[in-house]
Design an enzyme around this catalytic site. Structure first.
Site, PDB file in Angstrom:
ATOM      1  N   HIS A   1       5.788   0.410 -12.123  1.00 14.42           N
ATOM      2  CA  HIS A   1       5.261   1.715 -11.731  1.00 14.42           C
ATOM      3  C   HIS A   1       3.735   1.736 -11.893  1.00 14.42           C
ATOM      4  O   HIS A   1       3.212   1.402 -12.948  1.00 14.42           O
ATOM      5  CB  HIS A   1       5.916   2.779 -12.625  1.00 14.42           C
ATOM      6  CG  HIS A   1       5.595   4.182 -12.265  1.00 14.42           C
ATOM      7  ND1 HIS A   1       5.818   4.713 -11.014  1.00 14.42           N
ATOM      8  CD2 HIS A   1       5.074   5.205 -13.013  1.00 14.42           C
ATOM      9  CE1 HIS A   1       5.464   5.987 -11.005  1.00 14.42           C
ATOM     10  NE2 HIS A   1       4.994   6.300 -12.192  1.00 14.42           N
TER      11      HIS A   1
ATOM     12  N   SER B   1       1.850   8.364  -9.164  1.00 14.25           N
ATOM     13  CA  SER B   1       3.028   8.987  -9.760  1.00 14.25           C
ATOM     14  C   SER B   1       3.042  10.482  -9.439  1.00 14.25           C
ATOM     15  O   SER B   1       3.000  10.864  -8.273  1.00 14.25           O
ATOM     16  CB  SER B   1       3.061   8.702 -11.265  1.00 14.25           C
ATOM     17  OG  SER B   1       4.321   8.980 -11.815  1.00 14.25           O
TER      18      SER B   1
ATOM     19  N   GLU C   1      10.558  -0.778  -9.450  1.00 12.50           N
ATOM     20  CA  GLU C   1      10.465   0.545 -10.087  1.00 12.50           C
ATOM     21  C   GLU C   1      11.480   1.529  -9.508  1.00 12.50           C
ATOM     22  O   GLU C   1      11.894   1.422  -8.357  1.00 12.50           O
ATOM     23  CB  GLU C   1       9.054   1.100  -9.985  1.00 12.50           C
ATOM     24  CG  GLU C   1       8.547   1.419  -8.595  1.00 12.50           C
ATOM     25  CD  GLU C   1       7.261   2.231  -8.638  1.00 12.50           C
ATOM     26  OE1 GLU C   1       7.269   3.321  -9.237  1.00 12.50           O
ATOM     27  OE2 GLU C   1       6.255   1.768  -8.067  1.00 12.50           O
TER      28      GLU C   1
END
Length: 299
Positions: free
Chosen positions: A273, A148, A243
């Site tokens: 995610h 991320s 995602e």
């Protein structure tokens, strides 16, 4: 079709969303406590030991699989929008990856926004990298890895190493990277209904804390999609097909390929995610980590 075991991650994300909606005035410390639950989907890996340490002035946790090659180090920058997440939330995931690769992994507790806006996070990664080099670890035996926002840092820190004239690491691994600070990805809308955690409003809030008053969403270190990836180390990028940040993974892979980089893209059908958080629990995560290990050992 996604396994029933993988449902755990989406359920956790939806629970976080419900709790944030129920408490719209949630403080940053409360948010950080919430996101430290990110370790819940990950089963504890067997035969991995851990050590708290400070490297280059940055605190973190080492994951040492029994029998690992300590001359090979992956530097892990955790996700959490640059503002939440920690070495504790990512320790078990790092342990699974370290065990599969046969190396040591250092999970950084880099400085967090909003108290420390960009480029503090990149500066911490640079300090750690320089310290590892000074300790005699060969650049080719160091890799950067992150998920991320930490996937952004795994890429952007290498861009900063290059800017500083440092020898580049041997590889880069990015799980579901959040790269585009302009938030222009098409899957932000097309996958809005299927992503349990990441939405445009969430990213806008995190972006504001990360960039602060002086950061720019088009700065190529903050937004690696604005950078030239020519000469970049071998790159492995993954994402889940449902995602919202899928587009970031697709675009950086395309840009890397166009620049002549050795890049591998893995998109897992039906996954959320940072689906490798399901390591030890769901077959999709274990299969992905095995794939990464095969890629790494073939470099």
């Amino acid at each position: 079709m996604a396994s029933t075991e993988s449902d755990f991650l989406k359920a956790l994300y939806l629970d976080w969303g419900d709790r944030m909606v129920a408490n719209p005035n949630m403080t940053i410390p409360d948010l950080r406590a919430l996101f430290d639950e990110w370790e819940k989907p990950t089963f504890e890996p067997e035969d991995v030991t851990y050590k708290t340490d400070t490297v280059g002035g940055v605190k973190g946790i080492w994951a040492y699989p029994i029998g690992c090659d300590k001359s090979k180090v992956m530097v892990y920058t955790h996700g959490g929008g640059f503002a939440v997440g920690s070495s504790s939330s990512h320790r078990k995931l790092a342990g699974h990856v370290a065990k599969a690769l046969g190396v040591s992994i250092l999970v950084l507790d880099y400085r967090l926004a909003p108290e420390h806006p960009f480029p503090a996070q990149v500066e911490d990664a640079v300090s750690v990298y320089k310290a590892l080099l000074a300790d005699g670890i060969a650049a080719k035996n160091i890799g950067t890895i992150g998920d991320s926002a930490g996937g952004n840092l795994a890429i952007s820190s290498v861009l900063k190493f290059r800017e500083l004239g440092l020898e580049l690491p041997g590889c880069v691994i990015a799980f579901s990277p959040w790269l585009d600070m302009e938030l222009t990805g098409g899957t932000l809308k097309s996958n809005e209904a299927t992503d349990g955690l990441v939405s445009t409003p969430v990213l806008e809030g995190m972006r504001g804390m990360f960039l602060g008053e002086n950061g720019s969403p088009t700065d190529p270190i903050a937004n690696p999609l604005k950078s030239d990836l020519a000469g970049f180390p071998p790159l492995y990028v993954n994402a889940g097909s449902v995602e919202t940040l899928l587009d970031d993974a697709l675009r950086v892979s395309d840009q890397a390929k166009a620049a002549g980089v050795n890049v591998t893209l893995s998109v897992a059908d039906g996954m959320q995610h940072v689906f490798p958080f399901l390591a030890g629990r769901a077959p999709e995560a274990d299969a992905e980590i095995a794939k990464i290990a095969s890629w790494y050992k073939a470099l």
